[in-house]
Design an enzyme around this catalytic site. Structure first.
Site, PDB file in Angstrom:
ATOM      1  N   MET A  72      -4.200  -3.919  -5.052  1.00  0.00           N
ATOM      2  CA  MET A  72      -5.350  -3.887  -5.949  1.00  0.00           C
ATOM      3  C   MET A  72      -5.606  -2.475  -6.467  1.00  0.00           C
ATOM      4  O   MET A  72      -6.404  -2.275  -7.366  1.00  0.00           O
ATOM      5  CB  MET A  72      -6.591  -4.465  -5.261  1.00  0.00           C
ATOM      6  CG  MET A  72      -6.479  -5.951  -4.933  1.00  0.00           C
ATOM      7  SD  MET A  72      -5.682  -6.962  -6.213  1.00  0.00           S
ATOM      8  CE  MET A  72      -6.622  -6.597  -7.662  1.00  0.00           C
ATOM      9  N   CYS A  80       0.826  -1.209   0.000  1.00  0.00           N
ATOM     10  CA  CYS A  80       0.000   0.000   0.000  1.00  0.00           C
ATOM     11  C   CYS A  80       0.854   1.250   0.000  1.00  0.00           C
ATOM     12  O   CYS A  80       1.850   1.315   0.719  1.00  0.00           O
ATOM     13  CB  CYS A  80      -0.845   0.077   1.274  1.00  0.00           C
ATOM     14  SG  CYS A  80      -1.885  -1.322   1.517  1.00  0.00           S
ATOM     15  N   GLY A 104      -3.710  -6.149   7.053  1.00  0.00           N
ATOM     16  CA  GLY A 104      -2.559  -5.450   6.474  1.00  0.00           C
ATOM     17  C   GLY A 104      -1.400  -5.272   7.438  1.00  0.00           C
ATOM     18  O   GLY A 104      -1.586  -5.035   8.624  1.00  0.00           O
TER      19      GLY A 104
HETATM   20  P1  XMP Z   1      -0.436  -7.340   3.515  1.00  0.00           P
HETATM   21  O1  XMP Z   1       0.468  -6.460   4.331  1.00  0.00           O
HETATM   22  O2  XMP Z   1      -0.869  -8.549   4.254  1.00  0.00           O
HETATM   23  O3  XMP Z   1      -1.741  -6.450   3.272  1.00  0.00           O
HETATM   24  O4  XMP Z   1       0.137  -7.642   2.187  1.00  0.00           O
HETATM   25  C1  XMP Z   1      -2.845  -6.916   2.546  1.00  0.00           C
HETATM   26  C2  XMP Z   1      -3.919  -5.846   2.491  1.00  0.00           C
HETATM   27  O5  XMP Z   1      -3.481  -4.686   1.796  1.00  0.00           O
HETATM   28  C3  XMP Z   1      -4.632  -3.982   1.320  1.00  0.00           C
HETATM   29  N1  XMP Z   1      -4.399  -3.625  -0.077  1.00  0.00           N
HETATM   30  C4  XMP Z   1      -4.121  -2.374  -0.491  1.00  0.00           C
HETATM   31  N2  XMP Z   1      -4.027  -1.221   0.200  1.00  0.00           N
HETATM   32  N3  XMP Z   1      -3.468  -0.094  -1.813  1.00  0.00           N
HETATM   33  C5  XMP Z   1      -3.711  -0.049  -0.483  1.00  0.00           C
HETATM   34  O6  XMP Z   1      -3.621   1.040   0.127  1.00  0.00           O
HETATM   35  C6  XMP Z   1      -3.558  -1.229  -2.575  1.00  0.00           C
HETATM   36  O7  XMP Z   1      -3.317  -1.226  -3.781  1.00  0.00           O
HETATM   37  C7  XMP Z   1      -3.895  -2.432  -1.871  1.00  0.00           C
HETATM   38  N4  XMP Z   1      -4.085  -3.716  -2.280  1.00  0.00           N
HETATM   39  C8  XMP Z   1      -4.382  -4.426  -1.157  1.00  0.00           C
HETATM   40  C9  XMP Z   1      -5.815  -4.895   1.469  1.00  0.00           C
HETATM   41  O8  XMP Z   1      -6.573  -4.445   2.584  1.00  0.00           O
HETATM   42  C10 XMP Z   1      -5.149  -6.256   1.722  1.00  0.00           C
HETATM   43  O9  XMP Z   1      -5.961  -7.147   2.409  1.00  0.00           O
END
Ligand code: XMP
Length: 479
Positions: free
Chosen positions: A388, A305, A339
């Site tokens: 995403m 993120c 996250g």
């Molecule tokens: P981890 O740290 O486990 O986090 O890889 C997974 C979570 O990240 C979120 N997620 C995003 N957050 N931009 C964001 O700000 C993105 O492009 C993005 N893609 C995923 C999401 O909540 C996921 O479960």
């Protein structure tokens, strides 16, 4: 303008203080947790609804291990429905609608049907689903004439062992063993097929005693949905296909369109709805008031993120979890910490701060069960993980929606995520084993018999930089 003076904490800012413990063995603790008020997981881990993390294989593996997978939504409704059906078919006590074929179909057709559905046998039925026989992969494997009829190679009904509807697992197991057979068709009094019990399913049930199952013995699966016009149709179609829980996943979940969608989903469907993401108690309160059965917490904490950099918004994840969990516990709404978890220690800290379950993205992205094949860089294997809201995910989405992408599409995107690689790590089960082992150990350090007990007993201590350095391996060469 308002400025909060406390700095806000994340995982590396704290440690848990060990307590006197009466836990004699790591086996004596329970890792069960509520995903929602109606779904309990034996392992408090949820795989993220990201297109580099959760599709069918991951969802099956997570559910078998006692957690759950959430299928991402960046695909057509038909494809998401197909994935739900594949998870639901992966195992069950009784296959309720076993694949069947007509006796006059050809050997070639039987082969194709078995290959496409990845099954080892078909029930041969006549009018009104009357059992005529069974044809297995072995019957057709070397059959010399592909145009011959199925009836010429099948085992006829009179030579098959069958059982009645309502057969118990124990007696089916005994019958299958006694006759050294692998499949047991179930028939009603009129000889109509009502189901099928397979030896393989029984083995799977026994191999995965903690699996997350629905009332019919099938693996549970969640699906992500958004707030677009067709997302209600997506939700309805997936639930009709067997999805057990919906995850309404919006980057800024504390928004009126998210709340409206929660209310619409709850009105239309009877499965639990998880909503998010939020980072404040006010967000939990509003989503719960809209009808959410659990709330996902985390804004900008994920490994991929860049929301905090691009927008300036976010709350350090441990503080976000702790504050949201207090509200969640007051409202009896479970919190999913989403996250930023990189180790089993982070997992324990997230739960100790009040989360019921934890969602993982990057930690699971390097496994065999995540979508895509490993890539090789400098002689080592990696897998791709992407946010995403990353440039490539955004552009791919536009390509799916419009059938093509232009240079303007690239220019229009303001990414809030990145594309990255993580080391290839083999089977997800090995990672889950380490995580659950770390959690069990963590519970015993807290003297806690369960996750709820951990909430009561956890005491955090803030860390200094020197304390951080001391926490990792130090003053030794790494091999
Ligand atoms: P981890 O740290 O486990 O986090 O890889 C997974 C979570 O990240 C979120 N997620 C995003 N957050 N931009 C964001 O700000 C993105 O492009 C993005 N893609 C995923 C999401 O909540 C996921 O479960």
């Amino acid at each position: 303008m308002k400025i909060r003076k406390d700095p806000g904490l994340t995982f590396d800012d704290v440690l848990l203080v060990p307590r006197r413990s009466n836990i004699r063995s790591r086996k004596d603790v329970s890792t069960a947790a509520r995903l929602t008020s109606t779904i309990t997981l034996q392992m408090p881990i949820v795989s993220a609804n990201m297109d580099t993390v959760t599709e069918t294989r991951m969802a099956i593996a997570m559910s078998r291990a006692g957690g759950i997978g959430i299928l991402h939504r960046f695909m057509s409704i038909e494809r998401q429905v197909e994935m739900v059906m594949r998870v639901k078919r992966a195992e069950s006590m009784v296959v309720e609608e076993p694949l069947s074929i007509q006796p006059d179909a050809t050997v070639r057709e039987a082969r194709v049907m078995m290959a496409e559905a990845e099954v080892g046998g078909l029930i041969v039925v006549g009018p009104e689903s009357r059992l005529l026989g069974m044809v297995t992969a072995r019957d057709v494997l070397l059959a010399p004439d592909s145009a011959a009829s199925v009836s010429s190679v099948m085992t006829p009904a009179e030579k098959l062992f069958t059982a009645q509807e309502g057969e118990t697992l124990e007696s089916a197991r005994a019958l299958l063993h006694e006759h050294r057979i692998e499949k047991l068709p179930l028939v009603d009094a009129a000889g109509r097929v009502t189901g099928l019990i397979t030896a393989q399913d029984i083995v799977k049930i026994e191999d995965h005693p903690n699996a997350t199952k629905d009332g019919r013995g099938r693996l549970m699966v969640g699906v992500a949905v958004g707030v677009r016009a067709d997302d209600l149709d997506r939700a309805v179609a997936c639930v009709e296909a067997g999805a057990d829980v919906l995850v309404l996943d919006i980057a800024h979940g504390h928004s009126e369109h998210t709340m409206d969608m929660v209310t619409r989903l709850k009105k239309r469907l009877s499965v639990p709805v998880i909503a998010g993401n939020v980072a404040t108690p006010a967000g939990v309160l509003d989503l719960a008031a809209a009808g959410a059965d659990a709330v996902k917490v985390g804004v900008g904490a994920g490994s991929i993120c860049i929301t905090r950099i691009v927008t300036g918004f976010g709350v350090p994840q441990l503080t976000a979890i702790a504050e949201c969990a207090e509200e969640g516990q007051r409202l009896n709404v479970p919190i999913i910490a989403d996250g930023g978890v990189r180790t089993s220690g982070d997992l324990v800290k997230a739960l100790a701060a009040g989360a019921s379950t934890v969602m993982l993205g990057s930690m699971l992205a390097g496994t065999d069960e995540s979508p895509g094949a490993p890539v090789v860089k400098d002689g080592r294997r990696y897998k791709v993980v992407r946010g995403m809201a990353s440039l490539s995910a955004n552009v791919q989405r536009r390509a799916v929606d419009k059938g093509e992408v232009s240079e303007e599409d690239y220019a229009e995107v303001v990414p809030e995520g990145v594309e990255a690689i993580v080391p290839y790590r083999g089977s997800v089960n090995d990672i889950l084993h380490q995580l659950v082992g770390g959690l069990r150990s963590g519970l015993s350090y807290a003297g806690a018999a369960s996750i709820a007990d951990l909430w009561d007993k956890a005491e955090f201590i803030q860390m200094s930089q020197a304390g951080m350095t001391e926490s990792g391996s130090h003053d030794v060469g790494r091999i």
